[in-house]
Design an enzyme around this catalytic site. Structure first.
Site, mmCIF file in Angstrom:
data_model
loop_
_atom_site.group_PDB
_atom_site.id
_atom_site.type_symbol
_atom_site.label_atom_id
_atom_site.label_comp_id
_atom_site.label_asym_id
_atom_site.label_seq_id
_atom_site.Cartn_x
_atom_site.Cartn_y
_atom_site.Cartn_z
ATOM 1 N N GLY A 108 0.766 -1.248 0.000
ATOM 2 C CA GLY A 108 0.000 0.000 0.000
ATOM 3 C C GLY A 108 0.794 1.293 0.000
ATOM 4 N N GLU B 261 3.519 4.129 6.237
ATOM 5 C CA GLU B 261 2.312 3.356 5.951
ATOM 6 C C GLU B 261 1.378 4.145 5.045
ATOM 7 O OE1 GLU B 261 0.711 0.849 5.592
ATOM 8 O OE2 GLU B 261 0.266 -0.296 7.382
ATOM 9 N N ASP C 283 -5.642 2.182 10.261
ATOM 10 C CA ASP C 283 -7.075 1.928 10.397
ATOM 11 C C ASP C 283 -7.340 1.495 11.850
ATOM 12 O OD1 ASP C 283 -9.726 1.335 9.701
ATOM 13 O OD2 ASP C 283 -9.235 -0.623 8.894
#
Ligand code: IMP
Ligand code: MG
Length: 177
Positions: A46, A101, A105
């Site tokens: 990601g 990152e 979440d």
């Protein structure tokens, strides 16, 4: 799977540029002069697009490394399991480390990676995320450099995926599932 299924834009291309520029300044100012290069570690997959943009606006001399940890599989709900799929190439011992990152979440992934990194005795360890979902937080985590808070919705684009798709969108949008 069509990119047109993304109906709402959370972070536009212009905002992405603004946020990344601001983070680059914050990071460069925070480190100043170091004895050795800053070690910037991206969590794959990601973070790869954010990381590529970010390191070009950091003016501290740096090296990069990557690590793959698995958390979600292909779903949209965190399993809470974090496994190292591909480890770093280099040792972080005695180094100034910046972990990068795409999104924090629940915080489970990052809190486990942070604990693991601390066990490897870096000289310093700081954390940078492009997106932050404060409403979804389960594991407590201190973020040193935060791009932008977003609501508790499933975001895709600018590196973030749904079932490995949508990473190439130049903005961050919400997927209507
Ligand atoms: P956490 O452990 O719940 O903080 O989740 C961290 C990882 O889950 C991130 O590195 C992402 O890969 C993935 N993730 C969490 N939320 C989203 C989202 O809204 N879109 C895409 N991936 C997400
Ligand atoms: Mg990730």
């Amino acid at each position: 799977m069509k990119n047109s299924e993304v109906t709402k834009i959370l972070v536009s291309e212009d905002e992405v540029r603004e946020i990344v520029g601001r983070l680059g300044k914050e990071i460069s100012e925070s480190y100043g002069e170091l004895d050795r290069e800053l070690m910037v570690i991206g969590l794959l997959r990601g973070s790869f697009i954010f990381m590529a943009d970010l390191i070009r606006v950091i003016d501290t001399p740096l090296v990069v490394d990557f690590m793959t940890v698995s958390s979600y599989g292909d779903g949209t709900v965190s399993s809470g399991d974090v496994k190292v799929v591909m480890d770093l190439d280099s040792s972080v011992e005695g180094r100034d480390v910046l972990l990068v990152e795409d999104i924090v979440d629940t915080g489970r992934t990052f809190s486990k990676v942070v604990r693991m990194m601390k066990n490897r005795n870096p000289k310093s360890l700081k954390i940078c995320t492009f997106l932050n979902k404060p409403e979804a937080r389960i594991a407590d985590i201190d973020i040193d450099f935060c791009g932008i808070d977003i609501p508790n919705e499933f975001a895709v684009g600018y590196g973030l995926d749904y079932a490995q798709g949508y990473r190439n969108l130049p903005y961050v949008g919400v997927l209507e599932l």
